[in-house]
Design an enzyme around this catalytic site. Structure first.
Site, PDB file in Angstrom:
ATOM      1  N   GLY A  23       0.347  -1.463   0.043  1.00 14.36           N
ATOM      2  CA  GLY A  23       0.148  -0.043  -0.045  1.00 14.36           C
ATOM      3  C   GLY A  23       0.497   0.861  -0.404  1.00 14.36           C
ATOM      4  N   GLY A  27      -1.027   7.675   1.120  1.00 14.46           N
ATOM      5  CA  GLY A  27      -1.377   7.981   2.494  1.00 14.46           C
ATOM      6  C   GLY A  27      -0.096   6.833   3.256  1.00 14.46           C
ATOM      7  NE  ARG A  49      -4.058   3.787  -6.362  1.00 17.61           N
ATOM      8  CZ  ARG A  49      -4.539   4.872  -5.465  1.00 17.61           C
ATOM      9  NH1 ARG A  49      -5.091   5.743  -6.014  1.00 17.61           N
ATOM     10  NH2 ARG A  49      -3.923   4.418  -3.938  1.00 17.61           N
ATOM     11  CG  ASN A  99       0.110   0.863   4.957  1.00 18.38           C
ATOM     12  OD1 ASN A  99      -0.569   1.705   5.774  1.00 18.38           O
ATOM     13  ND2 ASN A  99      -0.023   1.407   3.101  1.00 18.38           N
ATOM     14  CE1 TYR A 165     -10.980  -0.457   7.592  1.00 20.62           C
ATOM     15  CE2 TYR A 165     -11.690   0.319   9.619  1.00 20.62           C
ATOM     16  CZ  TYR A 165     -10.233   0.456   8.808  1.00 20.62           C
ATOM     17  OH  TYR A 165      -8.635   0.673   9.252  1.00 20.62           O
ATOM     18  CG  LEU A 197     -10.741  10.645  12.372  1.00 22.89           C
ATOM     19  CD1 LEU A 197     -11.319  11.688  13.661  1.00 22.89           C
ATOM     20  CD2 LEU A 197     -11.635   9.928  11.275  1.00 22.89           C
ATOM     21  CB  VAL A 198      -4.220   8.931   9.046  1.00 28.09           C
ATOM     22  CG1 VAL A 198      -3.134   9.353   8.542  1.00 28.09           C
ATOM     23  CG2 VAL A 198      -4.597   7.843  10.322  1.00 28.09           C
ATOM     24  CD  GLU A 201      -5.612   8.581  -2.910  1.00 31.24           C
ATOM     25  OE1 GLU A 201      -5.254   7.258  -2.871  1.00 31.24           O
ATOM     26  OE2 GLU A 201      -4.416   9.213  -3.211  1.00 31.24           O
TER      27      GLU A 201
HETATM   28  P1  NDP Z   1      -4.984   4.792   1.650  1.00 31.38           P
HETATM   29  O1  NDP Z   1      -6.612   4.862   0.980  1.00 31.38           O
HETATM   30  O2  NDP Z   1      -4.542   6.329   1.757  1.00 31.38           O
HETATM   31  O3  NDP Z   1      -4.300   4.146   1.241  1.00 31.38           O
HETATM   32  C1  NDP Z   1      -4.314   2.468   0.859  1.00 31.38           C
HETATM   33  C2  NDP Z   1      -3.197   1.888   0.248  1.00 31.38           C
HETATM   34  O4  NDP Z   1      -3.548   0.569   0.134  1.00 31.38           O
HETATM   35  C3  NDP Z   1      -2.933   1.942  -1.290  1.00 31.38           C
HETATM   36  O5  NDP Z   1      -1.433   2.303  -1.768  1.00 31.38           O
HETATM   37  C4  NDP Z   1      -3.649   1.579  -1.849  1.00 31.38           C
HETATM   38  O6  NDP Z   1      -2.985   1.155  -3.477  1.00 31.38           O
HETATM   39  C5  NDP Z   1      -3.288  -0.190  -0.710  1.00 31.38           C
HETATM   40  N1  NDP Z   1      -4.197  -1.497  -1.627  1.00 31.38           N
HETATM   41  C6  NDP Z   1      -5.410  -1.245  -1.271  1.00 31.38           C
HETATM   42  N2  NDP Z   1      -6.263  -2.006  -1.540  1.00 31.38           N
HETATM   43  C7  NDP Z   1      -5.441  -3.093  -2.160  1.00 31.38           C
HETATM   44  C8  NDP Z   1      -5.285  -3.940  -2.838  1.00 31.38           C
HETATM   45  N3  NDP Z   1      -6.138  -4.794  -3.051  1.00 31.38           N
HETATM   46  N4  NDP Z   1      -4.477  -4.587  -3.031  1.00 31.38           N
HETATM   47  C9  NDP Z   1      -2.802  -3.776  -2.465  1.00 31.38           C
HETATM   48  N5  NDP Z   1      -2.904  -3.008  -2.440  1.00 31.38           N
HETATM   49  C10 NDP Z   1      -4.139  -2.667  -2.253  1.00 31.38           C
HETATM   50  O7  NDP Z   1      -5.687   4.895   3.437  1.00 31.38           O
HETATM   51  P2  NDP Z   1      -4.116   4.801   4.401  1.00 31.38           P
HETATM   52  O8  NDP Z   1      -3.105   4.818   3.854  1.00 31.38           O
HETATM   53  O9  NDP Z   1      -5.116   5.620   5.569  1.00 31.38           O
HETATM   54  O10 NDP Z   1      -4.100   2.988   4.884  1.00 31.38           O
HETATM   55  C11 NDP Z   1      -3.275   2.553   5.048  1.00 31.38           C
HETATM   56  C12 NDP Z   1      -3.599   1.579   6.006  1.00 31.38           C
HETATM   57  O11 NDP Z   1      -3.578   2.177   7.882  1.00 31.38           O
HETATM   58  C13 NDP Z   1      -4.759   0.392   6.237  1.00 31.38           C
HETATM   59  O12 NDP Z   1      -4.404  -0.459   6.685  1.00 31.38           O
HETATM   60  C14 NDP Z   1      -5.830   0.953   6.879  1.00 31.38           C
HETATM   61  O13 NDP Z   1      -6.976   0.291   7.362  1.00 31.38           O
HETATM   62  C15 NDP Z   1      -5.206   1.677   7.513  1.00 31.38           C
HETATM   63  N6  NDP Z   1      -5.685   3.050   8.848  1.00 31.38           N
HETATM   64  C16 NDP Z   1      -5.909   4.427   8.281  1.00 31.38           C
HETATM   65  C17 NDP Z   1      -6.384   5.080   9.313  1.00 31.38           C
HETATM   66  C18 NDP Z   1      -6.898   6.467   7.972  1.00 31.38           C
HETATM   67  O14 NDP Z   1      -8.185   7.176   8.890  1.00 31.38           O
HETATM   68  N7  NDP Z   1      -6.819   6.802   7.860  1.00 31.38           N
HETATM   69  C19 NDP Z   1      -6.525   4.806  10.000  1.00 31.38           C
HETATM   70  C20 NDP Z   1      -6.408   3.676  11.254  1.00 31.38           C
HETATM   71  C21 NDP Z   1      -5.722   2.606  10.310  1.00 31.38           C
HETATM   72  P3  NDP Z   1      -3.446   1.005  -4.673  1.00 31.38           P
HETATM   73  O15 NDP Z   1      -4.736   1.852  -4.387  1.00 31.38           O
HETATM   74  O16 NDP Z   1      -2.585   1.026  -5.441  1.00 31.38           O
HETATM   75  O17 NDP Z   1      -3.575  -0.520  -4.553  1.00 31.38           O
HETATM   76  C1  8X3 Z   2      -9.699   3.737  10.734  1.00 30.42           C
HETATM   77  C2  8X3 Z   2     -10.645   4.517  11.245  1.00 30.42           C
HETATM   78  O1  8X3 Z   2     -12.046   5.145  12.863  1.00 30.42           O
HETATM   79  O2  8X3 Z   2     -12.508   5.109  10.379  1.00 30.42           O
HETATM   80  O3  8X3 Z   2      -9.519   2.750  10.641  1.00 30.42           O
HETATM   81  O4  8X3 Z   2     -12.347   3.443  11.619  1.00 30.42           O
HETATM   82  S1  8X3 Z   2     -11.722   4.722  11.429  1.00 30.42           S
END
Ligand code: NDP
Ligand code: 8X3
Length: 265
Positions: A23, A27, A49, A99, A165, A197-198, A201
């Site tokens: 990932g 993000g 991507r 991630n 989720y 919360l972060v 995307e």
């Molecule tokens: P983004 O949507 O910005 O990033 C998600 C990443 O995961 C992208 O790089 C995407 O790459 C990759 N991804 C998604 N689906 C697939 C797939 N099927 N195969 C390969 N890669 C995949 O979100 P975040 O950076 O916020 O998320 C990163 C992690 O942090 C996640 O595990 C999320 O659950 C966790 N998280 C996020 C929070 C938030 O509030 N943002 C809070 C708590 C946890 P691509 O689309 O190019 O494949």
């Molecule tokens: C992402 C944070 O609060 O949307 O894991 O579940 S929340």
């Protein structure tokens, strides 16, 4: 002259270290890649991507060696083929950042969609396992390694409409503990980082491309930025060998729990 005690403690050295980040196209994963590159850690960056991966590779290659792997983490055949295709100079992964993941939808259990449920379980849980299986095997051979699983506050507390989720992130939390236990005898460190919360995307994906709805999640509040997580992840992986930060919940100051967020309006 360093003391004997100092010599015995294996300090962390970034030189010659290789990290694989899933990932990495946006993000938290992308910012972690940038941070690691600025610390001299070579990178294997994964995502679906390809264009983004190529752009990031170009940007970071001036600092460290960067290899990109373009696969869908839901597909075990693609995962195995991609990871086995690593050139020799990238084949010893020292640090694995699991991630990749997202939320798909925010619906009650009675109104949820099977496709969303499948996506979350396939990506957040099964995808993490597929990647880990290959990398763990090589870490065991090398008798070293550090795995960080990115969970969530949603994996510590359930919130309304979070159902599947949350379940997927509870699974990540359980797997983190299970991995730490099973890999202990192999000298492999395992830890979980669980953000609140972060601003990434994430909400855009959750709301299926609805940017307006997504932006409302972060409107008028200062939430965590992906750079904050990158900082913390670097701190965790750069501790000396004898220190393992096993479990970390990181919230923005305006958030008290999964479902309590102080908004002024
Ligand atoms: P983004 O949507 O910005 O990033 C998600 C990443 O995961 C992208 O790089 C995407 O790459 C990759 N991804 C998604 N689906 C697939 C797939 N099927 N195969 C390969 N890669 C995949 O979100 P975040 O950076 O916020 O998320 C990163 C992690 O942090 C996640 O595990 C999320 O659950 C966790 N998280 C996020 C929070 C938030 O509030 N943002 C809070 C708590 C946890 P691509 O689309 O190019 O494949
Ligand atoms: C992402 C944070 O609060 O949307 O894991 O579940 S929340």
């Amino acid at each position: 002259m360093p003391s004997l005690k100092y010599i015995c403690v294996k300090e962390f050295e970034t030189m010659n270290k290789i990290a694989l980040i899933t990932g990495a196209t946006s993000g938290i994963g992308l910012e972690t890649a940038k941070r690691f590159a600025s610390e001299g850690i070579s990178l294997v960056l994964c995502g679906r991507r390809l264009e983004r991966l190529q752009t990031i590779q170009k940007e970071l290659s001036s600092k460290v060696k960067v290899h990109i792997l373009n696969f869908d983490i839901r597909n075990n055949e693609e995962v195995v083929a991609a990871l086995h295709s690593l050139p020799r100079e990238f084949s010893k992964i020292d640090i694995l950042i699991n991630n990749a993941g997202n939320a798909h939808g925010l619906d009650s259990i009675q109104n949820g969609f099977l496709d969303d449920w499948d996506a979350m379980i396939d990506i957040n849980v099964k995808g993490l396992l597929y990647v880990s299986k290959v990398i763990i095997n090589s870490m065991i051979e090398n008798k070293s390694g550090h795995i960080i699983n990115i969970g969530s506050i949603a994996g510590k507390e359930v919130y309304p409409n979070g159902n599947v989720y949350c379940a997927s992130k509870y699974a990540v939390d359980a797997l983190t503990t299970g991995m730490r236990m099973d890999l202990n005898e192999h000298g492999i460190k395992v830890g979980g980082i669980h953000p609140g919360l972060v601003e990434t995307e994430f909400s855009e994906v959750r709301f299926k491309g609805d940017k307006e709805k997504a932006s409302k999640v972060y409107q008028g509040i200062k939430v965590l930025q992906p750079e904050d997580l990158a900082d913390i992840i670097y701190f965790v992986i750069s501790r000396p060998y004898h220190v393992n930060i096993a479990d970390l919940v990181v919230l923005p100051s305006i958030q008290a729990s999964a479902n309590i967020v102080h908004r002024n309006s």
